[in-house]
Write a protein that holds these residues in place. Sequence first.
Motif, PDB file in Angstrom:
ATOM      1  N   ARG A  88      -4.043  70.623  36.248  1.00  0.00           N
ATOM      2  CA  ARG A  88      -2.894  70.292  37.091  1.00  0.00           C
ATOM      3  C   ARG A  88      -2.991  68.841  37.582  1.00  0.00           C
ATOM      4  O   ARG A  88      -2.009  68.115  37.591  1.00  0.00           O
ATOM      5  CB  ARG A  88      -2.791  71.254  38.275  1.00  0.00           C
ATOM      6  N   ARG A  89      -4.197  68.401  37.944  1.00  0.00           N
ATOM      7  CA  ARG A  89      -4.362  67.019  38.398  1.00  0.00           C
ATOM      8  C   ARG A  89      -4.200  66.028  37.248  1.00  0.00           C
ATOM      9  O   ARG A  89      -3.559  64.998  37.387  1.00  0.00           O
ATOM     10  CB  ARG A  89      -5.727  66.822  39.041  1.00  0.00           C
ATOM     11  N   GLN A  90      -4.823  66.338  36.103  1.00  0.00           N
ATOM     12  CA  GLN A  90      -4.760  65.418  34.970  1.00  0.00           C
ATOM     13  C   GLN A  90      -3.317  65.188  34.516  1.00  0.00           C
ATOM     14  O   GLN A  90      -2.940  64.089  34.145  1.00  0.00           O
ATOM     15  CB  GLN A  90      -5.588  65.938  33.802  1.00  0.00           C
ATOM     16  N   HIS A  91      -2.508  66.224  34.545  1.00  0.00           N
ATOM     17  CA  HIS A  91      -1.138  66.144  34.047  1.00  0.00           C
ATOM     18  C   HIS A  91      -0.107  65.927  35.158  1.00  0.00           C
ATOM     19  O   HIS A  91       1.078  65.801  34.862  1.00  0.00           O
ATOM     20  CB  HIS A  91      -0.788  67.410  33.263  1.00  0.00           C
ATOM     21  N   ALA A  92      -0.585  65.910  36.416  1.00  0.00           N
ATOM     22  CA  ALA A  92       0.321  65.771  37.566  1.00  0.00           C
ATOM     23  C   ALA A  92       1.446  66.793  37.477  1.00  0.00           C
ATOM     24  O   ALA A  92       2.624  66.485  37.632  1.00  0.00           O
ATOM     25  CB  ALA A  92       0.868  64.348  37.665  1.00  0.00           C
ATOM     26  N   SER A  93       1.060  68.042  37.209  1.00  0.00           N
ATOM     27  CA  SER A  93       2.023  69.113  37.008  1.00  0.00           C
ATOM     28  C   SER A  93       1.450  70.423  37.544  1.00  0.00           C
ATOM     29  O   SER A  93       0.239  70.642  37.461  1.00  0.00           O
ATOM     30  CB  SER A  93       2.317  69.250  35.516  1.00  0.00           C
ATOM     31  N   PRO A  94       2.277  71.319  38.077  1.00  0.00           N
ATOM     32  CA  PRO A  94       1.750  72.579  38.596  1.00  0.00           C
ATOM     33  C   PRO A  94       1.362  73.583  37.505  1.00  0.00           C
ATOM     34  O   PRO A  94       0.748  74.598  37.789  1.00  0.00           O
ATOM     35  CB  PRO A  94       2.903  73.122  39.438  1.00  0.00           C
ATOM     36  N   LEU A  95       1.696  73.290  36.250  1.00  0.00           N
ATOM     37  CA  LEU A  95       1.439  74.209  35.141  1.00  0.00           C
ATOM     38  C   LEU A  95       1.426  73.386  33.859  1.00  0.00           C
ATOM     39  O   LEU A  95       2.268  72.514  33.674  1.00  0.00           O
ATOM     40  CB  LEU A  95       2.582  75.228  35.093  1.00  0.00           C
ATOM     41  N   VAL A  96       0.463  73.658  32.971  1.00  0.00           N
ATOM     42  CA  VAL A  96       0.366  72.858  31.748  1.00  0.00           C
ATOM     43  C   VAL A  96       0.414  73.768  30.521  1.00  0.00           C
ATOM     44  O   VAL A  96      -0.502  74.561  30.294  1.00  0.00           O
ATOM     45  CB  VAL A  96      -0.941  72.022  31.725  1.00  0.00           C
ATOM     46  N   PRO A  97       1.480  73.685  29.694  1.00  0.00           N
ATOM     47  CA  PRO A  97       1.514  74.433  28.434  1.00  0.00           C
ATOM     48  C   PRO A  97       0.593  73.748  27.421  1.00  0.00           C
ATOM     49  O   PRO A  97       0.665  72.533  27.231  1.00  0.00           O
ATOM     50  CB  PRO A  97       2.969  74.355  27.990  1.00  0.00           C
ATOM     51  N   VAL A  98      -0.264  74.543  26.779  1.00  0.00           N
ATOM     52  CA  VAL A  98      -1.306  74.002  25.903  1.00  0.00           C
ATOM     53  C   VAL A  98      -1.326  74.753  24.574  1.00  0.00           C
ATOM     54  O   VAL A  98      -1.046  75.947  24.519  1.00  0.00           O
ATOM     55  CB  VAL A  98      -2.686  74.131  26.586  1.00  0.00           C
ATOM     56  N   ILE A  99      -1.680  74.020  23.505  1.00  0.00           N
ATOM     57  CA  ILE A  99      -1.937  74.636  22.204  1.00  0.00           C
ATOM     58  C   ILE A  99      -3.440  74.549  21.952  1.00  0.00           C
ATOM     59  O   ILE A  99      -4.048  73.499  22.100  1.00  0.00           O
ATOM     60  CB  ILE A  99      -1.118  73.960  21.078  1.00  0.00           C
ATOM     61  N   ARG A 100      -4.048  75.690  21.622  1.00  0.00           N
ATOM     62  CA  ARG A 100      -5.480  75.780  21.321  1.00  0.00           C
ATOM     63  C   ARG A 100      -5.599  75.999  19.822  1.00  0.00           C
ATOM     64  O   ARG A 100      -5.007  76.925  19.281  1.00  0.00           O
ATOM     65  CB  ARG A 100      -6.081  76.969  22.074  1.00  0.00           C
ATOM     66  N   LEU A 101      -6.358  75.131  19.134  1.00  0.00           N
ATOM     67  CA  LEU A 101      -6.431  75.205  17.681  1.00  0.00           C
ATOM     68  C   LEU A 101      -7.773  74.710  17.178  1.00  0.00           C
ATOM     69  O   LEU A 101      -8.515  74.045  17.907  1.00  0.00           O
ATOM     70  CB  LEU A 101      -5.304  74.371  17.071  1.00  0.00           C
ATOM     71  N   PRO A 102      -8.093  74.996  15.920  1.00  0.00           N
ATOM     72  CA  PRO A 102      -9.335  74.480  15.351  1.00  0.00           C
ATOM     73  C   PRO A 102      -9.324  72.944  15.325  1.00  0.00           C
ATOM     74  O   PRO A 102      -8.321  72.327  14.935  1.00  0.00           O
ATOM     75  CB  PRO A 102      -9.357  75.055  13.936  1.00  0.00           C
ATOM     76  N   LEU A 103     -10.399  72.346  15.746  1.00  0.00           N
ATOM     77  CA  LEU A 103     -10.552  70.891  15.762  1.00  0.00           C
ATOM     78  C   LEU A 103     -10.270  70.296  14.386  1.00  0.00           C
ATOM     79  O   LEU A 103      -9.632  69.245  14.268  1.00  0.00           O
ATOM     80  CB  LEU A 103     -11.976  70.548  16.220  1.00  0.00           C
TER      81      LEU A 103
END
Length: 183
Positions: A51-66
């Motif tokens: 939340r701090r890094q994105h300055a947002s109350p919620l962060v949509p993320v994609i998790r995938l193989p590197l």
Amino acid sequence: MTSSPLTKSISGGCFCGRIKFTITPKPLTEEPDPAYGPPPHLFYCNCSQCRRQHASPLVPVIRLPLAWTSYTMHPMSATETSESILKVYNSTPGVVERRFCGFCGTSMSYWSSASDEEKATLYIPIGALSDESQNILMEQVGKPELHFYWDSGAGWFQKLLAGSEVVKGGKFRSGVESEMIQE
């Protein structure tokens, strides 16, 4: 062997255009974790660091193989280097790296060395994807339904979300290691 629901390459980058990335789905070499299913995985992170890094109350993320992700740098002057463009902040020194553009500040990824599985995994904010790639992702994979660190989320924002599509039918976790709870 299970295959990924994502069949097309998707791409994105930072706000100023110095960093671009491509996500290219590859055949899975082992069975996916039954708790998640085949990659990629879409979720919302509610932890205080995201939340701090994105300055947002919620962060949509994609998790995938590197291994699915490749980056290219696009310097805008002769003095710019890959190191000056793609910066790394060690939010948990020796364990967690958060990558961002050194010029425009766009958050590019989160990587952890906490376990062998995590070392082979990359987390990218969905907002860093192009609009077209976000549409492909939603068509092929669906919307995020899992909420990580719900218990440490911004309470005021969670009240606003009550009953919305963002939380309807979602699965909630207090932390990555806790059990999923259906609300």
